[in-house]
Every structure is written in C-alpha cells, then in structure tokens.
Design an enzyme around this catalytic site. Sequence first.
Site, short mmCIF file in Angstrom:
data_model
loop_
_atom_site.label_atom_id
_atom_site.label_comp_id
_atom_site.label_asym_id
_atom_site.label_seq_id
_atom_site.Cartn_x
_atom_site.Cartn_y
_atom_site.Cartn_z
N ASP A 172 1.44 4.60 2.46
CA ASP A 172 1.05 5.19 3.73
C ASP A 172 1.45 6.66 3.75
O ASP A 172 2.58 7.01 3.39
CB ASP A 172 1.75 4.47 4.89
N ASP A 189 0.86 -1.18 0.00
CA ASP A 189 0.00 0.00 0.00
C ASP A 189 0.90 1.23 0.00
O ASP A 189 2.12 1.10 -0.05
CB ASP A 189 -0.92 -0.02 1.23
N ASP A 205 -3.24 4.32 2.99
CA ASP A 205 -3.55 4.61 4.40
C ASP A 205 -3.20 6.05 4.69
O ASP A 205 -2.12 6.52 4.33
CB ASP A 205 -2.71 3.71 5.33
P1 8DG Z 1 4.25 -2.50 3.02
O1 8DG Z 1 3.04 -1.63 2.99
O2 8DG Z 1 5.34 -2.04 2.12
O3 8DG Z 1 3.90 -3.94 2.80
O4 8DG Z 1 4.89 -2.44 4.50
P2 8DG Z 1 4.72 -1.31 5.58
O5 8DG Z 1 4.46 0.02 4.93
O6 8DG Z 1 5.85 -1.39 6.52
O7 8DG Z 1 3.46 -1.83 6.40
P3 8DG Z 1 2.02 -1.19 6.63
O8 8DG Z 1 1.13 -2.34 7.01
O9 8DG Z 1 1.58 -0.33 5.51
O10 8DG Z 1 2.17 -0.32 7.95
C1 8DG Z 1 3.01 0.80 8.03
C2 8DG Z 1 3.26 1.12 9.47
O11 8DG Z 1 2.12 1.72 10.06
C3 8DG Z 1 3.53 -0.16 10.29
O12 8DG Z 1 4.73 0.02 11.03
C4 8DG Z 1 2.37 -0.24 11.23
C5 8DG Z 1 2.04 1.23 11.39
N1 8DG Z 1 0.77 1.54 12.00
C6 8DG Z 1 0.70 2.22 13.18
N2 8DG Z 1 -0.58 2.37 13.57
C7 8DG Z 1 -1.34 1.79 12.62
C8 8DG Z 1 -2.72 1.64 12.47
O13 8DG Z 1 -3.50 2.06 13.33
N3 8DG Z 1 -3.15 1.01 11.35
C9 8DG Z 1 -2.26 0.55 10.41
N4 8DG Z 1 -2.74 -0.04 9.32
N5 8DG Z 1 -0.94 0.67 10.52
C10 8DG Z 1 -0.47 1.28 11.62
O14 8DG Z 1 1.69 2.62 13.77
MN MN Z 2 2.68 0.32 3.78
MN MN Z 3 -0.40 0.64 5.60
#
Ligand code: 8DG
Ligand code: MN
Ligand code: MN
Length: 333
Positions: A189, A187, A277
């Site tokens: 963020d 995704d 996100d």
């Molecule tokens: P990717 O998307 O490349 O697969 O990996 P990522 O970017 O490291 O993982 P992610 O699932 O998109 O999450 C990014 C960071 O956000 C991860 O360290 C978890 C953090 N996070 C929080 N709070 C929350 C929350 O409330 N919801 C979500 N979805 N993620 C959160 O710190």
């Molecule tokens: Mn991510």
């Molecule tokens: Mn995410």
Amino acid sequence: SSSPAPKPVSTVSPFACQRRTTLDNHNKNFTDLLEVLAENMELSGNQGPCLAFRRAASVLKSLNTALRHPEEMKHLPCLGEHSKAIIEVEYLSLSLSLYLSSALRTSENWFSRGLRTLEQILSDPTIRLNRMQTAGFLFYDDISRPVSRAEAEAMKVLVEDAVKRVNPSARVCITGGFRRGKDFGHDVDFIIRTPEPGQEDGLLPALIDWFRRQNVLLYADLQESTFDLGKLPSRRFESMDHFHKCFLIVKLKRDDVCEERERDEDGRRDWRAIRVDLVAPPIERYAYALLGWTGSTLFDRDLRRFARLERGKLLDNHALYDKATKAKENSSM
Ligand code: 8DG
Ligand code: MN
Ligand code: MN
C-alpha cells in the site's frame, strides 16, 4: 488441594487502539486458528462472526506472554463464547486440521462441482467472475504468495520512479502492514503526497498510464475521488474513504529485488505479479488518510469506536468531527 489461581494478564483494554501493538506474538498458535476462522467467516459472508474472531485474535496478540491456562481468558475482553471454546479446544490439543478444513469449503464447493483446474473455473458459465477476480485468478499463484519486505521496497522504487515522472514534487510513503513493521503482506500500500491542493487530480491516471507504457501493468481498477468535505461525515461511518485510489496488479522484476533466494528457477518467468494499492488524498486531508491507510483495519475500527464512545468525536479517513455539532476539528490542518 487445587493449584493457586493463575495471575490476571493485567488489564487489557477492549479498544485495539488502547492496547500495545506488537509484532511479537506470544499466542500465535491461537491467533492463527482464530484468523483462519475469521477469514472463513468473511468468505462465507458472515461479517459478525468474522469480526468477533478478529477481535479475539487481536486481544491475544497484544498480550506480553503466552496464555498458560484457559482460566486466564476470564480477564480478557472481546472473547466471545465461540472464540473461548476454540482456544480451550486448542488447549486440549485437538487436531488443528479439524478447523482448517472448514476454511477450504469454498474450494471444496468448486471441487464438488467437478471443477478441477483454473481453466475449468474460468470457462464455467455458471461461475461469473468480475474483472478483478479474473485478474486475480490469472495471477493466482503469485498473488496468493506473500509479498516480502524486500519486494515491497523494490516496488516502492518502481512507484517512486513513476511518481517522479508524473509530478516531481510528489512524495511516496509505504502504508498498510509494511508501515506497521510487518515482514510480509498480501499487497503493498502506498499513499502519495502532493504539496499543493488539487495536484492529486489526474495523478493516478497518469501513473497507470506510465506503468502501462513500461509494460509492467497487469490490471488496474481506478476509483476517482468522490470526496466532498461538505457532505461529510456520512451517516454510515464506513472504513472506505472517498479519495482518488487505485488497485493494481504490477509486474515486479526479480532482478529488481535485493533478496537472497535460490537460483534454481530455470525456465521460470523473470517477474512476479504483486497487488499494489495507491491512494492520493488532497494535502489538507493527508494526515487522516495516512492514519487510516496505516491500519490495521481493527486498530482503525477501534480508534473510531474509542473516539466516539470515549471522546465524543467522530473520526474517519477524512477528518475528525465533533459528535454533537458534526463540525470539523483542527480545520487548520
Ligand atoms: P496486508 O496487506 O499486509 O495483508 O495487511 P494491511 O496492509 O493491513 O491491509 P490492507 O487490506 O492492505 O489495508 C491497509 C489499510 O488500508 C487498512 O487499514 C484498510 C485501509 N483502507 C482505508 N481505506 C481503504 C480503501 O478505500 N480501500 C482499501 N483497500 N483499504 C483501505 O483506510
Ligand atoms: Mn496491505
Ligand atoms: Mn491494501
């Protein structure tokens, strides 16, 4: 007669936040395997084994050389019996597909119930999907395809443009894996920074509204803030935080992406769906939120564990607290 024992791979900390974090993975053959297993455990609801596999993969990723002999694992922390066995088996070059096949169990389950197509799965009354899953299924092909950095940058332009219209003084920063330098993600963020306290209120609904009117919104799940610093730290220290956030599926126009790609997609739609996100913390909590949302999940988890066990502090996405008094540190932030 026996060859000399291999050198220790230096001393490796059991805390992810104390290890080198690098994109230069010398043990990809092992970590890929461990991550498939971790994901499989997660999907089948086995949090413990899932975490164990993720930890093992994280330790191997931090090494500056490839493991050359199973003996070297003796010097590494966080490798459970299961992970060690898997690494040894990989050394014996047993077929990778043996393990990969177990990751397919969920889909096999559906398959064995005679569900062959997306339409069948969606119309089967015994399979109840929530709205997120339904949206996920509808755009499954797109969403299961990794997001490239070029696509993330294009999405940033889209989000920045929207944010500018809603609040010209707000700023957008990419977080998550792309902030850590990854080239691909599941995704994109973003964290939104508003200069005055209270400006974060209402920002996300306005953004969602803007996306909807631009006809690029495929799915939106808005979570209003439940943030109350007076009630924190919560007893259960979860990774989820209490800020305003939303989970979106957004159309990204192919023409907006500055990227080399084959031009033979005749008849294909001119956009792809991307998971986005967004989080909008109050400005005085921005630093903690940025740290938490940058991840990785395991890095965050170990940073908290390190703070607690080695520094006598409690850390979460909202603040740093003294463990004994639960008082907030750095309250001037
Ligand atoms: P990717 O998307 O490349 O697969 O990996 P990522 O970017 O490291 O993982 P992610 O699932 O998109 O999450 C990014 C960071 O956000 C991860 O360290 C978890 C953090 N996070 C929080 N709070 C929350 C929350 O409330 N919801 C979500 N979805 N993620 C959160 O710190
Ligand atoms: Mn991510
Ligand atoms: Mn995410």
